[in-house]
Design a protein around this motif. Structure first.
Motif, PDB file in Angstrom:
ATOM      1  N   ASP A 183     -55.847  68.533   1.534  1.00  0.00           N
ATOM      2  CA  ASP A 183     -54.467  68.170   1.847  1.00  0.00           C
ATOM      3  C   ASP A 183     -53.553  68.507   0.669  1.00  0.00           C
ATOM      4  O   ASP A 183     -52.434  68.993   0.863  1.00  0.00           O
ATOM      5  CB  ASP A 183     -54.365  66.676   2.168  1.00  0.00           C
ATOM      6  N   GLU A 184     -54.035  68.267  -0.528  1.00  0.00           N
ATOM      7  CA  GLU A 184     -53.243  68.565  -1.718  1.00  0.00           C
ATOM      8  C   GLU A 184     -53.072  70.069  -1.908  1.00  0.00           C
ATOM      9  O   GLU A 184     -51.988  70.551  -2.250  1.00  0.00           O
ATOM     10  CB  GLU A 184     -53.907  67.939  -2.946  1.00  0.00           C
ATOM     11  N   VAL A 185     -54.144  70.831  -1.685  1.00  0.00           N
ATOM     12  CA  VAL A 185     -54.059  72.290  -1.782  1.00  0.00           C
ATOM     13  C   VAL A 185     -53.049  72.820  -0.762  1.00  0.00           C
ATOM     14  O   VAL A 185     -52.207  73.676  -1.077  1.00  0.00           O
ATOM     15  CB  VAL A 185     -55.444  72.941  -1.561  1.00  0.00           C
ATOM     16  N   LEU A 186     -53.108  72.310   0.457  1.00  0.00           N
ATOM     17  CA  LEU A 186     -52.183  72.740   1.492  1.00  0.00           C
ATOM     18  C   LEU A 186     -50.743  72.426   1.099  1.00  0.00           C
ATOM     19  O   LEU A 186     -49.848  73.280   1.230  1.00  0.00           O
ATOM     20  CB  LEU A 186     -52.524  72.058   2.821  1.00  0.00           C
ATOM     21  N   ARG A 187     -50.506  71.226   0.611  1.00  0.00           N
ATOM     22  CA  ARG A 187     -49.144  70.829   0.233  1.00  0.00           C
ATOM     23  C   ARG A 187     -48.607  71.735  -0.867  1.00  0.00           C
ATOM     24  O   ARG A 187     -47.464  72.222  -0.791  1.00  0.00           O
ATOM     25  CB  ARG A 187     -49.150  69.370  -0.236  1.00  0.00           C
ATOM     26  N   ARG A 188     -49.408  71.972  -1.897  1.00  0.00           N
ATOM     27  CA  ARG A 188     -48.944  72.781  -3.032  1.00  0.00           C
ATOM     28  C   ARG A 188     -48.738  74.242  -2.630  1.00  0.00           C
ATOM     29  O   ARG A 188     -47.774  74.890  -3.054  1.00  0.00           O
ATOM     30  CB  ARG A 188     -49.943  72.670  -4.177  1.00  0.00           C
ATOM     31  N   ALA A 189     -49.641  74.782  -1.806  1.00  0.00           N
ATOM     32  CA  ALA A 189     -49.497  76.171  -1.364  1.00  0.00           C
ATOM     33  C   ALA A 189     -48.243  76.336  -0.515  1.00  0.00           C
ATOM     34  O   ALA A 189     -47.498  77.317  -0.659  1.00  0.00           O
ATOM     35  CB  ALA A 189     -50.726  76.608  -0.588  1.00  0.00           C
ATOM     36  N   CYS A 190     -47.996  75.382   0.372  1.00  0.00           N
ATOM     37  CA  CYS A 190     -46.808  75.461   1.222  1.00  0.00           C
ATOM     38  C   CYS A 190     -45.533  75.338   0.385  1.00  0.00           C
ATOM     39  O   CYS A 190     -44.520  75.984   0.682  1.00  0.00           O
ATOM     40  CB  CYS A 190     -46.843  74.369   2.288  1.00  0.00           C
ATOM     41  N   ALA A 191     -45.562  74.523  -0.661  1.00  0.00           N
ATOM     42  CA  ALA A 191     -44.396  74.399  -1.531  1.00  0.00           C
ATOM     43  C   ALA A 191     -44.069  75.740  -2.189  1.00  0.00           C
ATOM     44  O   ALA A 191     -42.904  76.137  -2.275  1.00  0.00           O
ATOM     45  CB  ALA A 191     -44.644  73.328  -2.587  1.00  0.00           C
ATOM     46  N   VAL A 192     -45.095  76.461  -2.641  1.00  0.00           N
ATOM     47  CA  VAL A 192     -44.889  77.775  -3.236  1.00  0.00           C
ATOM     48  C   VAL A 192     -44.314  78.748  -2.207  1.00  0.00           C
ATOM     49  O   VAL A 192     -43.455  79.580  -2.513  1.00  0.00           O
ATOM     50  CB  VAL A 192     -46.214  78.331  -3.806  1.00  0.00           C
ATOM     51  N   ALA A 193     -44.786  78.643  -0.973  1.00  0.00           N
ATOM     52  CA  ALA A 193     -44.366  79.557   0.088  1.00  0.00           C
ATOM     53  C   ALA A 193     -43.021  79.186   0.705  1.00  0.00           C
ATOM     54  O   ALA A 193     -42.500  79.926   1.541  1.00  0.00           O
ATOM     55  CB  ALA A 193     -45.428  79.586   1.187  1.00  0.00           C
ATOM     56  N   GLY A 194     -42.466  78.030   0.311  1.00  0.00           N
ATOM     57  CA  GLY A 194     -41.207  77.598   0.894  1.00  0.00           C
ATOM     58  C   GLY A 194     -41.363  76.988   2.265  1.00  0.00           C
ATOM     59  O   GLY A 194     -40.449  77.064   3.095  1.00  0.00           O
ATOM     60  N   LEU A 195     -42.515  76.352   2.514  1.00  0.00           N
ATOM     61  CA  LEU A 195     -42.811  75.760   3.813  1.00  0.00           C
ATOM     62  C   LEU A 195     -43.136  74.276   3.661  1.00  0.00           C
ATOM     63  O   LEU A 195     -43.454  73.796   2.555  1.00  0.00           O
ATOM     64  CB  LEU A 195     -43.994  76.485   4.472  1.00  0.00           C
ATOM     65  N   ASP A 196     -43.092  73.541   4.759  1.00  0.00           N
ATOM     66  CA  ASP A 196     -43.331  72.099   4.762  1.00  0.00           C
ATOM     67  C   ASP A 196     -44.690  71.817   5.396  1.00  0.00           C
ATOM     68  O   ASP A 196     -44.952  72.231   6.531  1.00  0.00           O
ATOM     69  CB  ASP A 196     -42.221  71.405   5.552  1.00  0.00           C
ATOM     70  N   ALA A 197     -45.555  71.103   4.671  1.00  0.00           N
ATOM     71  CA  ALA A 197     -46.902  70.815   5.163  1.00  0.00           C
ATOM     72  C   ALA A 197     -47.010  69.487   5.907  1.00  0.00           C
ATOM     73  O   ALA A 197     -48.097  69.133   6.380  1.00  0.00           O
ATOM     74  CB  ALA A 197     -47.887  70.809   3.989  1.00  0.00           C
ATOM     75  N   VAL A 198     -45.924  68.742   6.047  1.00  0.00           N
ATOM     76  CA  VAL A 198     -45.976  67.424   6.684  1.00  0.00           C
ATOM     77  C   VAL A 198     -46.413  67.552   8.144  1.00  0.00           C
ATOM     78  O   VAL A 198     -45.925  68.416   8.882  1.00  0.00           O
ATOM     79  CB  VAL A 198     -44.602  66.729   6.594  1.00  0.00           C
ATOM     80  N   HIS A 199     -47.347  66.700   8.545  1.00  0.00           N
ATOM     81  CA  HIS A 199     -47.858  66.616   9.921  1.00  0.00           C
ATOM     82  C   HIS A 199     -48.589  67.884  10.361  1.00  0.00           C
ATOM     83  O   HIS A 199     -48.649  68.199  11.556  1.00  0.00           O
ATOM     84  CB  HIS A 199     -46.732  66.301  10.911  1.00  0.00           C
ATOM     85  N   ALA A 200     -49.160  68.614   9.405  1.00  0.00           N
ATOM     86  CA  ALA A 200     -49.956  69.794   9.761  1.00  0.00           C
ATOM     87  C   ALA A 200     -51.191  69.367  10.549  1.00  0.00           C
ATOM     88  O   ALA A 200     -51.689  68.250  10.401  1.00  0.00           O
ATOM     89  CB  ALA A 200     -50.366  70.546   8.502  1.00  0.00           C
ATOM     90  N   ARG A 201     -51.682  70.291  11.375  1.00  0.00           N
ATOM     91  CA  ARG A 201     -52.820  69.977  12.255  1.00  0.00           C
ATOM     92  C   ARG A 201     -53.943  70.991  12.040  1.00  0.00           C
ATOM     93  O   ARG A 201     -53.713  72.206  12.031  1.00  0.00           O
ATOM     94  CB  ARG A 201     -52.362  70.002  13.716  1.00  0.00           C
ATOM     95  N   VAL A 202     -55.177  70.504  11.877  1.00  0.00           N
ATOM     96  CA  VAL A 202     -56.319  71.377  11.674  1.00  0.00           C
ATOM     97  C   VAL A 202     -56.683  72.083  12.976  1.00  0.00           C
ATOM     98  O   VAL A 202     -56.818  71.458  14.028  1.00  0.00           O
ATOM     99  CB  VAL A 202     -57.539  70.569  11.173  1.00  0.00           C
ATOM    100  N   LEU A 203     -56.830  73.410  12.907  1.00  0.00           N
ATOM    101  CA  LEU A 203     -57.306  74.184  14.050  1.00  0.00           C
ATOM    102  C   LEU A 203     -58.794  74.452  13.943  1.00  0.00           C
ATOM    103  O   LEU A 203     -59.533  74.339  14.914  1.00  0.00           O
ATOM    104  CB  LEU A 203     -56.542  75.514  14.143  1.00  0.00           C
ATOM    105  N   ARG A 204     -59.235  74.837  12.756  1.00  0.00           N
ATOM    106  CA  ARG A 204     -60.654  75.111  12.510  1.00  0.00           C
ATOM    107  C   ARG A 204     -60.968  74.712  11.076  1.00  0.00           C
ATOM    108  O   ARG A 204     -60.103  74.732  10.206  1.00  0.00           O
ATOM    109  CB  ARG A 204     -60.986  76.604  12.719  1.00  0.00           C
ATOM    110  N   GLY A 205     -62.241  74.397  10.830  1.00  0.00           N
ATOM    111  CA  GLY A 205     -62.612  73.995   9.478  1.00  0.00           C
ATOM    112  C   GLY A 205     -64.034  74.362   9.159  1.00  0.00           C
ATOM    113  O   GLY A 205     -64.838  73.515   8.797  1.00  0.00           O
ATOM    114  N   HIS A 206     -64.382  75.645   9.298  1.00  0.00           N
ATOM    115  CA  HIS A 206     -65.764  76.067   9.045  1.00  0.00           C
ATOM    116  C   HIS A 206     -65.829  76.773   7.691  1.00  0.00           C
ATOM    117  O   HIS A 206     -65.786  76.127   6.652  1.00  0.00           O
ATOM    118  CB  HIS A 206     -66.258  76.960  10.179  1.00  0.00           C
ATOM    119  N   THR A 207     -65.919  78.097   7.676  1.00  0.00           N
ATOM    120  CA  THR A 207     -65.949  78.816   6.407  1.00  0.00           C
ATOM    121  C   THR A 207     -64.621  78.663   5.685  1.00  0.00           C
ATOM    122  O   THR A 207     -64.565  78.490   4.468  1.00  0.00           O
ATOM    123  CB  THR A 207     -66.245  80.313   6.640  1.00  0.00           C
ATOM    124  N   ASN A 208     -63.530  78.739   6.430  1.00  0.00           N
ATOM    125  CA  ASN A 208     -62.197  78.498   5.895  1.00  0.00           C
ATOM    126  C   ASN A 208     -61.580  77.317   6.628  1.00  0.00           C
ATOM    127  O   ASN A 208     -61.989  76.979   7.735  1.00  0.00           O
ATOM    128  CB  ASN A 208     -61.298  79.728   6.099  1.00  0.00           C
TER     129      ASN A 208
END
Length: 301
Positions: free
Chosen positions: A16-41
């Protein structure tokens, strides 16, 4: 935010922290994100914008993600049917705490899966695009299988020995094989779950396995998925007719089939420590190989 699950070794709070920080760099908001898949990636859909975020496992080389980004940009320049990269405020990939993160435009999907027949047009186009301006590694299933076998920690020794003996035999067969087509760019793992509906057709996605090699590896992968995962012979025949070539009629097919299935099994076998629930299915598949059962249905892992 919905946490990324632990499949594939991902730990929710850290991801969750990696997602938040990456989205901040990209200019995007990670709030209420939803997992689609969680295997290798970890593959996550943002709530506020049509963006899919793909987070590679920690330690995966940044160069691998950079190669994928450059390759897909080239495909997009060719108007190739691919899932598109999403434009962001920084260069891709964004690297956060050892995780390479990429951003893709979300394509809404109907409830029914892509049919094998729909994969024929984009695969044929890929196999005839010519040499990309991106260095692609050579497809080497034998080395990949041996590497996976060496990392298996949770299977009985007799089964591991059987896998080793099988890959040695198949490697000898492969060494003397003549392929009907020259090498080209290949997707590496084309299947129903690595494609998306788009308009009247389908686009390819998940380019982590893109490589330089013989198209027969892609074609036999389609056949295996149709046969092993319950899609059926008609599903595969529709694909072969649409592509214009049936790899099962080639005398090298049995060797490539057996090697490709062995790679699929050994890849899952080395991941048992992260996905212990997969152990019975992996053992069932191995025992099926030993028995020579090419029609045994496989359960998706």
């Amino acid at each position: 935010m919905t946490s990324v699950n632990t499949i594939g070794g991902f730990q929710p709070p850290h991801m969750d922290e990696v997602l938040r920080r990456a989205c901040a760099v990209a200019g995007l908001d990670a709030v209420h994100a939803r997992v689609l898949r969680g295997h290798t990636n970890a593959v996550v859909l943002l709530a506020g914008e049509p963006v899919v975020v793909k987070i590679a496992r920690r330690g995966s080389p940044r160069t691998d993600a950079l190669r994928t980004v450059r390759f897909v940009r080239w495909l997009m320049e060719q108007d190739f049917p691919t899932a598109p990269l999403h434009p962001i405020a920084s260069e891709q990939p964004v690297v956060v705490d050892g995780h390479a993160v990429t951003f893709w435009t979300y394509l809404p999907q109907p409830p029914h899966p892509v049919r094998a027949e729909q994969l024929a047009t984009p695969l044929y186009a890929l196999h005839n695009l010519g040499t990309p301006p991106v260095g692609l590694s050579e497809r080497d299933n034998v080395t990949a299988i041996k590497s996976s076998i060496a990392r298996i920690t949770d299977l009985p020794a007799p089964l591991i020995d059987a896998l080793s003996a099988r890959v040695d035999r198949l490697a000898e067969e492969l060494a003397g094989m003549r392929f009907p087509y020259p090498k080209t760019a290949i997707q590496g793992d084309p299947q129903h779950r690595n494609a998306l509906h788009h308009g009247e057709g389908a686009v390819l996605c998940d380019w982590d396995t893109v490589a330089w090699g013989h198209r027969e590896w892609d074609l036999v992968t389609i056949e295996i998925h149709c046969r092993r995962f319950g899609y059926g012979d008609e599903h595969y025949r529709d694909f072969a007719n649409a592509y214009g070539y049936d790899v099962t009629g080639w005398d090298g097919y049995p060797t490539l089939r057996d090697l490709r299935e062995l790679r699929m099994i050994t890849t899952n076998a080395r991941k048992i420590a992260h996905a212990p629930a997969s152990r019975p299915e992996v053992i069932r598949r191995i025992e099926g190989l030993i028995a020579g059962d090419t029609s045994l249905p496989w359960n998706i892992l």
